[in-house]
Design an enzyme around this catalytic site. Structure first.
Site, PDB file in Angstrom:
ATOM      1  N   LYS A 122       4.726   1.048   1.480  1.00 55.45           N
ATOM      2  CA  LYS A 122       3.306   0.981   0.964  1.00 55.45           C
ATOM      3  C   LYS A 122       3.092   2.326   0.382  1.00 55.45           C
ATOM      4  O   LYS A 122       3.258   3.252   0.814  1.00 55.45           O
ATOM      5  CB  LYS A 122       2.327   0.597   2.354  1.00 55.45           C
ATOM      6  CG  LYS A 122       2.590  -0.972   2.626  1.00 55.45           C
ATOM      7  CD  LYS A 122       2.223  -2.113   1.644  1.00 55.45           C
ATOM      8  CE  LYS A 122       2.475  -3.317   2.147  1.00 55.45           C
ATOM      9  NZ  LYS A 122       3.899  -3.731   2.151  1.00 55.45           N
ATOM     10  N   ASP A 123       1.895   2.039  -0.735  1.00 53.55           N
ATOM     11  CA  ASP A 123       1.626   3.370  -1.338  1.00 53.55           C
ATOM     12  C   ASP A 123       0.870   4.343  -0.409  1.00 53.55           C
ATOM     13  O   ASP A 123       0.380   4.049   0.518  1.00 53.55           O
ATOM     14  CB  ASP A 123       0.433   2.994  -2.224  1.00 53.55           C
ATOM     15  CG  ASP A 123       1.135   1.984  -3.488  1.00 53.55           C
ATOM     16  OD1 ASP A 123       1.432   0.770  -3.115  1.00 53.55           O
ATOM     17  OD2 ASP A 123       1.439   2.351  -4.455  1.00 53.55           O
ATOM     18  N   LYS A 124       0.759   5.614  -0.793  1.00 55.59           N
ATOM     19  CA  LYS A 124       0.001   6.442   0.032  1.00 55.59           C
ATOM     20  C   LYS A 124      -1.482   6.595  -0.584  1.00 55.59           C
ATOM     21  O   LYS A 124      -2.267   6.201   0.327  1.00 55.59           O
ATOM     22  CB  LYS A 124       0.568   7.897  -0.336  1.00 55.59           C
ATOM     23  CG  LYS A 124      -0.176   8.903   0.361  1.00 55.59           C
ATOM     24  CD  LYS A 124       0.275  10.582   0.206  1.00 55.59           C
ATOM     25  CE  LYS A 124      -0.658  11.670   0.693  1.00 55.59           C
ATOM     26  NZ  LYS A 124      -0.175  12.785   0.535  1.00 55.59           N
TER      27      LYS A 124
END
Length: 734
Positions: free
Chosen positions: A371-373
């Site tokens: 998942k994105d930061k």
């Protein structure tokens, strides 16, 4: 290799239509309407000119805007295998599916979300033949319960002397005891060993299990001895590594460590005594990682302070892969499932923090995807050896780090990568406006773009997260060097600076000039965790091929695989652009296609991949949405047309003709897979609004136009990248 014609022969233009040509690099960006379907890039390298491109599937004009202005503008929620958002309360997960059109997705087996209220009392059949690569003995005690061992380890059931008597006659047993006594006397007297080490032949023992049990019994009684086997002949000699460890820790700790190593009890740990001396702790880490790094992993945990000094303890446990070949215990290990909400937190940093709070290690966590930061993300996770009550007890602590857990419950098993239907996105695009010189109404432009992408889809490129673009490292070239086992080169690439004058790049420049890992570590800012971790290991092991191999091996497995994946993903992106430039959206002879019943899966299995024949091309048997291309690996086939030739020439160019896509020294194994070249979004909806966060109002005396924002939500299949989808829609390099 016949290169495709770039953008139908159009000249290179910039965003405003002005011609742009740079030496050594030709950029096809955006210009007139006809030019906006693709841009092509040729990057000159020291060794070769590299082809890469981005192919736009649709020919609309697009619009300008910015994303990820704050994490709240980019919300990602996993969709589980039942088609439900994991952000829902658990009692709602079985009531209504999030997916409006379930026929878009193939059926998959459901997750078992029932609470695990019973435990099987069956015992494990012990495989005593598993041994460390250096000849250290290995066996497993009867108890499968997790325990933490400090200073010494509990012995297996039964007396060790009786265990030895089962294999050795009285005379041999006496000789073994005498040999052990003489070995200790020589060590205590400081007598130097001259010539080859002394050894004692114990006899011929038939049967792997009997030999493994004998090895274990000797180690439990005489941990300072080492047993080896050659053609069923068992020989015992002094364990010089035991003596080496005694120079770092007490003999009591050394004895406990080697007994632990010999027992190989799954789900157990060994802890050295607390130590305030950082250099001594580092030396212990070095010893274990260098001597037993393939079998064991170490970590330091804080116990508090002693007279103002930090008091840490070095703990050791078996690597997951070291005992994965053994039969799983029938006794159920606790598995706790939960939904993790995080805001502006890197996923691996989040796992590290949770592991530290729960007293487990990062490999105990499983998840379905990365998942994105810079986003708010909701994802399903499972942690081993932690009860729901224990996980709930740390909720307040982790909230300070931007994380929350909910839907906490017991389950029967871990998650696996790809075990989801996809992801739901709620995104705000700010500062939305027409491109310069575009006279068409903005709402019309947005509707045109959305309808095109909704109906036609987008090219399923791997996004910048997979390519590690956000870390400003040569990720794909590091991955290539690792596949070619050029370990020193891979480390130097990792520490290659950008042309920017800041503390990070000054530290990297210093390293390339001096190769001084310790000095570079002092210069490297604290927030560059990955660089500092690598430099610490490099200081320990040295800048040699062997040393750099140890450096990469001691890093977490996901760290060394991410660079190889970056290279494989970059190649796949290039191959996809070449395929679309060469043949467009026609399905042609030699294409690889995936059968309909698995099209929603992250990757198409080998058994479902078919090579298109000339007859099938003429009959239009397949659609472009079924075409797949291989991600490089040792078990994939290549297309039977120009694209297959492109792959072969790339392997030759990159020096991978003989590469088996396995690097045993780093425990890397890349079988390869197949990925659809085009994808389509689901459940797409949008709303264009005045941006309340801009600070500009309609009553603004300056008469400035009120900035607009586009709120858009949609679903993508597993492994699809939202930024790639947005780039296709906006015709904008986000």
């Amino acid at each position: 290799m016949a290169s495709p014609t770039p953008c139908r022969g159009l000249p290179a233009v910039n965003m405003d239509g002005a011609a742009q040509v740079k030496p050594g690099r030709v950029l096809y960006l955006r210009g007139g309407a006809a030019a906006r379907d693709c841009y092509l890039r040729m990057e000159e390298d020291a060794d070769y000119i590299r082809f890469s491109s981005v192919y736009f599937l649709n020919d609309h004009i697009g619009f300008h805007g910015t994303i990820k202005n704050s994490p709240k503008d980019f919300i990602v929620t996993e969709i589980d295998e039942q088609g439900q958002l994991v952000s829902k309360p658990f009692d709602e997960l079985t009531t209504k599916s999030h997916i409006a059109k379930p026929h878009n997705f193939a059926k998959k087996p459901k997750l078992d979300l029932k609470k695990n209220s019973s435990v099987d009392d069956g015992s494990e059949e012990v495989d005593t033949s598993a041994r460390c690569s250096d000849g250290d003995p290995g066996d497993q005690c009867d108890s499968d319960q997790e325990d933490s061992l400090s200073g010494d380890t509990s012995e297996c059931k039964g007396e060790t002397a009786d265990a030895l008597s089962a294999f050795l006659d009285d005379k041999t047993n006496e000789l073994l005891s005498q040999f052990a006594l003489e070995t200790k006397e020589k060590w205590n007297a400081g007598t130097e060993q001259v010539g080859p080490p002394s050894e004692l032949f114990l006899g011929v023992i038939s049967g792997k299990r009997r030999r493994a049990a004998l090895h274990s019994a000797i180690t439990q009684k005489f941990p300072f001895l080492l047993t080896t086997t050659k053609t069923c002949k068992v020989v015992v000699r002094p364990n010089l590594r035991y003596k080496e460890l005694c120079d770092l820790v007490s003999e009591e700790e050394a004895s406990g460590f080697f007994k632990y190593l010999g027992a190989k009890k799954e789900n157990s740990r060994f802890a050295f005594k607390p130590d305030t001396n950082k250099e001594r702790r580092r030396a212990v880490h070095h010893f274990v990682n260098e001597r037993f790094g393939r079998l064991l992993e170490t970590e330091s945990s804080e116990l508090g302070c002693c007279d103002g000094d930090q008091k840490l303890v070095v703990t050791v446990r078996l690597r997951e892969e070291a005992h994965s070949h053994r039969k799983r215990s029938r006794e159920k290990v606790a598995h706790t499932a939960f939904t993790l909400r995080k805001e502006n937190v890197d996923m691996f940093e989040a796992i590290d923090h949770l592991a530290a709070k729960l007293g487990v290690i990062p490999p105990d966590f499983s998840y379905t995807g990365l998942k994105d930061k810079k986003a708010i993300t909701y994802q399903a996770m499972v942690v081993r050896k932690v009860t729901p009550e224990r996980l709930k007890s740390i909720e307040k602590e982790i909230a300070k780090k931007g994380m929350n857990v909910f839907n906490v419950r017991s389950v029967n098993a871990a998650l696996r990568l790809g075990q989801l239907k996809g992801n739901h996105f709620d995104i705000v695009i700010r500062n939305v406006r027409n491109w310069n010189g575009d006279p068409v109404n903005l709402r019309e432009r947005i509707l045109e773009a959305i309808e095109n992408v909704k109906n036609n889809g987008f090219v399923n490129y791997y996004g910048p997260e997979r390519l590690e673009k956000e870390r400003n490292v040569h990720a794909d070239q590091i991955g290539l060097a690792l596949l070619k086992e050029e370990m020193v080169k891979s480390v130097k690439l990792f520490l290659t600076p950008e042309d920017v004058d800041d503390p990070v790049n000054r530290a990297k420049k210093y390293f390339l000039q001096t190769e001084d890992a310790k000095g570079t570590l002092e210069l490297m800012p604290e927030f560059r965790v990955r660089e500092r971790e690598l430099l610490e290991l490099l200081h320990r092991f040295s800048l040699t091929e062997e040393g750099c191999t140890n450096v990469w091996y001691c890093l977490p497995h996901h760290v060394r695989t991410v660079y190889v994946h970056a290279y494989l993903s970059q190649v796949w992106n290039e191959a996809t652009s070449y395929r679309l430039e060469a043949y467009g959206t026609r399905v042609v002879e030699g294409d690889l296609v995936c059968l309909d019943d698995v099209l929603d899966q992250e990757h198409c299995p080998n058994s479902k991949v078919h090579l298109v024949s000339k007859e099938e091309e003429l009959a239009n048997t397949y659609t472009i949405y079924q075409v797949v291309l291989p991600v490089l690996g040792h078990s994939t086939q290549y297309p039977g047309n120009l694209v297959g030739q492109w792959y072969q020439e790339l392997l030759s160019r990159d020096g991978l003709q003989t590469c088996g896509f396995r690097v045993p020294a780093l425990n890397l194994n890349m079988p390869g897979c197949y990925r659809q070249i085009l994808k389509q979004p689901h459940n797409l909806c949008h709303q264009l609004l005045e941006d309340p966060s801009s600070g500009v109002s309609r009553e603004d005396p300056a008469g400035s136009a009120v900035p607009l924002c586009l709120c858009i939500s949609f679903d993508l299949d597993a492994s699809c990248c939202a930024t790639v989808f947005l780039k296709e829609m906006m015709k904008h390099d986000i």
